[in-house]
Design a protein around this motif. Structure first.
Motif, short mmCIF file in Angstrom:
data_model
loop_
_atom_site.label_atom_id
_atom_site.label_comp_id
_atom_site.label_asym_id
_atom_site.label_seq_id
_atom_site.Cartn_x
_atom_site.Cartn_y
_atom_site.Cartn_z
N ARG A 42 -45.17 -5.59 4.89
CA ARG A 42 -45.28 -5.62 3.46
C ARG A 42 -46.48 -5.05 3.14
NH1 ARG A 42 -41.68 -10.02 3.41
NH2 ARG A 42 -43.66 -11.42 2.88
N ILE A 43 -47.81 -5.83 3.68
CA ILE A 43 -49.12 -5.43 3.42
C ILE A 43 -49.06 -3.75 3.75
CG2 ILE A 43 -51.32 -5.55 3.83
CD1 ILE A 43 -50.73 -8.61 4.41
N ARG A 86 -47.10 -1.43 3.86
CA ARG A 86 -46.17 -0.49 2.79
C ARG A 86 -46.73 -0.54 1.60
NH1 ARG A 86 -41.57 -3.99 5.05
NH2 ARG A 86 -40.56 -2.39 6.18
N ALA A 87 -47.60 -1.80 1.01
CA ALA A 87 -48.40 -1.49 0.05
C ALA A 87 -49.48 -0.73 0.09
CB ALA A 87 -48.75 -2.95 -0.52
N LEU A 88 -50.03 -0.47 1.07
CA LEU A 88 -50.99 0.44 1.47
C LEU A 88 -50.70 1.70 1.35
CD1 LEU A 88 -53.39 -1.29 4.06
CD2 LEU A 88 -53.92 -1.26 1.65
N ASP A 89 -49.42 2.11 2.19
CA ASP A 89 -48.93 3.24 1.86
C ASP A 89 -48.44 3.74 0.67
OD1 ASP A 89 -49.24 3.59 4.70
OD2 ASP A 89 -47.15 2.74 5.27
N THR A 90 -48.19 2.90 -0.18
CA THR A 90 -47.91 3.33 -1.48
C THR A 90 -49.12 3.84 -2.44
OG1 THR A 90 -46.12 1.91 -1.62
CG2 THR A 90 -46.87 2.66 -3.50
N GLN A 91 -50.25 3.27 -2.16
CA GLN A 91 -51.34 3.51 -2.65
C GLN A 91 -52.05 4.89 -1.98
OE1 GLN A 91 -54.13 0.14 -2.66
NE2 GLN A 91 -52.56 -1.04 -3.75
N GLN A 92 -51.86 5.08 -0.61
CA GLN A 92 -52.39 6.06 -0.12
C GLN A 92 -51.45 7.33 0.41
OE1 GLN A 92 -54.81 4.39 3.07
NE2 GLN A 92 -55.89 3.23 1.73
N ALA A 93 -51.38 8.41 -0.07
CA ALA A 93 -50.54 9.12 0.44
C ALA A 93 -50.36 9.67 1.92
CB ALA A 93 -50.78 10.58 -0.34
N ASN A 94 -51.48 9.45 2.59
CA ASN A 94 -51.45 9.98 4.21
C ASN A 94 -51.50 8.61 4.82
OD1 ASN A 94 -54.02 8.82 3.28
ND2 ASN A 94 -55.06 10.26 4.31
N ALA A 99 -50.28 5.65 7.35
CA ALA A 99 -49.20 5.37 8.50
C ALA A 99 -47.82 4.77 8.06
CB ALA A 99 -50.03 4.45 9.57
N ASN A 100 -46.87 5.46 8.55
CA ASN A 100 -45.58 5.11 8.65
C ASN A 100 -45.10 4.08 9.49
OD1 ASN A 100 -45.01 6.91 6.41
ND2 ASN A 100 -44.71 8.66 7.85
N LEU A 101 -44.32 3.04 8.91
CA LEU A 101 -43.79 2.18 9.77
C LEU A 101 -42.30 2.38 10.49
CD1 LEU A 101 -44.54 -1.14 7.85
CD2 LEU A 101 -45.70 -0.48 9.79
N VAL A 102 -42.24 2.20 11.83
CA VAL A 102 -41.15 2.22 12.51
C VAL A 102 -40.31 1.06 12.32
CG1 VAL A 102 -41.98 3.99 14.07
CG2 VAL A 102 -42.01 1.57 14.65
#
Length: 315
Positions: free
Chosen positions: A129-130, A132-140, A142-145
Motif C-alpha cells: 500500500r505504501i 502504491r501511494a508513492l506510485d500515485t504521487q510519482q508517475a514513473n 515502479a509497478n507492483l506485480v
C-alpha cells in the motif's frame, strides 16, 4: 568385643575412604575447571549458524522435483499447552513457539518448495500500500506485480509433549561415599499435512516423534573423619538435549516423509523418475511400510478413500 571390631574395621577403612574422597575431590576440581574453562571460552565466541540435525542431511539429499511447489505456512502452533515443570518457569512453554520458522527453513533446505510469506502477510500488504501511494504521487513509480499464490498449504503443529516417558538410574553408597547416575526421556510429537487449496482436500498427513534425552552423573562423600570433623564433597555432570533442536529434527523428518509419501501417491513428481529407486527414498518407503504393517497388526481402521484429483503442482 563388637566395639573393638568396629574400631578396627573403621581404622582399616579410614585410609581407603580418604583415598576415595581425595579422588572425588580431585575429579571434581578437574571437572569444574574443565566446565569453567568451557564457559569462559564460549563467552568470547561469535554467533554461528544453528547446527544441523541428523535429518538435515537427508533433507538436503532428496532427489530434485519436476517442478518446485509453491507452498504457504500460515502457522505451526504449539498445541500442547504445556509449560516447563520448574517452579520458577510458570510462564515458559515446554517447547519452542517458533516452529513455523523452523518449518519454512526446512522447506527451503529441501529445494522442493517455493515458500510464500503468509505469517507476516499483513506487513507485506502494508508495504505494498505504501508503494502504491508513492506510485500515485510519482508517475514513473515502479509497478507492483501480483502476489504469488500457493498451490498447497502446509498445516499442523506440535500436538504432544510428554515428560518423564522413561526414567531410571543406578547408584551405590557405602559408609558415606556414593555415586549415582540418572536419565530421563521426554517425547515430542508433531503433525504435518499438505492441503490442496482448490478443494481443501488433505493430500498427505504424517506424524513424527522425537525423544529428548537428559542425563545426570553425580558422586558425593559425607563422612565424619574424626569426632568433630566432617568431610563433605559433591561433583556432578548434567547434559540435556536441546528441545529446540529436537523439534527441528522432528519437523525435518515430517517434511521428508511428506515429500516421499506425496511422490508415492503421485501428488508431485520427481525430475528423474528413476530416482524413485534411490536408497534414500527406498529407506523412507520401507519405514512407512513397516509402520503400516504394525498398524495392521493393531487392527487400526483403514482411512477412507477419496477420488484422486490431478495435481496443479510439481509440473
Amino acid at each position: 568385643m563388637n566395639q573393638r571390631k568396629n574400631h578396627r574395621l573403621q581404622a582399616r577403612l579410614r585410609p581407603l575412604l580418604g583415598t576415595i574422597a581425595g579422588v572425588l575431590l580431585l575429579s571434581g576440581c578437574s571437572v569444574l575447571d574443565t566446565q569453567r574453562q568451557a564457559v569462559l571460552d564460549a563467552r568470547g565466541q561469535p554467533a554461528e549458524l544453528t547446527p544441523g540435525t541428523g535429518m538435515s542431511r537427508d533433507l538436503a539429499s532428496l532427489p530434485p522435483p519436476k517442478g518446485k511447489i509453491a507452498a504457504a505456512v500460515y502457522g505451526f502452533r504449539d498445541q500442547t499447552g504445556q509449560y516447563k515443570p520448574t517452579p520458577d518457569s510458570s510462564f515458559s512453554t515446554a517447547v519452542t513457539q517458533g516452529a513455523a520458522s523452523l518449518l519454512i527453513k526446512a522447506m527451503m533446505d529441501s529445494n522442493w518448495f517455493i515458500p510464500v510469506e503468509r505469517e507476516g502477510l499483513q506487513n507485506v500488504l502494508t508495504e505494498r500500500r505504501i508503494v502504491r501511494a508513492l506510485d500515485t504521487q510519482q508517475a514513473n513509480g515502479a509497478n507492483l506485480v501480483g502476489l504469488l499464490p500457493a498451490s498447497i498449504l502446509l498445516e499442523g503443529g506440535i500436538i504432544t509433549y510428554e515428560t518423564n516417558v522413561r526414567t531410571g538410574g543406578a547408584g551405590a553408597r557405602y559408609m558415606g561415599v556414593g555415586a549415582s547416575e540418572e536419565y530421563r526421556t521426554d517425547q515430542v510429537t508433531l503433525n504435518l499435512r499438505a492441503v490442496d487449496i482448490r478443494t481443501s482436500q488433505i493430500l498427505v498427513s504424517t506424524s513424527t516423534t522425537k525423544t529428548i534425552y537428559s542425563y545426570k552423573l553425580s558422586a558425593d562423600v559425607f563422612r565424619f573423619v574424626s569426632f568433630k570433623r566432617l568431610l563433605e564433597g559433591e561433583i556432578g555432570y548434567t547434559r540435556n538435549e536441546p528441545a529446540q533442536l529436537c523439534v527441528q529434527e522432528a519437523i525435518e523428518a515430517a517434511l521428508v516423509n511428506l515429500i516421499v509419501q506425496g511422490v508415492k501417491d503421485n501428488h508431485w513428481s520427481l525430475k528423474n523418475p528413476e530416482d524413485m529407486n534411490s536408497p534414500l527414498l527406498q529407506h523412507y518407503l520401507a519405514t512407512q511400510n513397516r509402520w503400516l504393517d504394525k498398524a495392521d497388526e493393531g487392527r487400526l481402521p483403514q482411512p477412507l478413500e477419496v477420488p484422486a484429483i490431478p495435481p496443479p503442482y510439481g509440473s
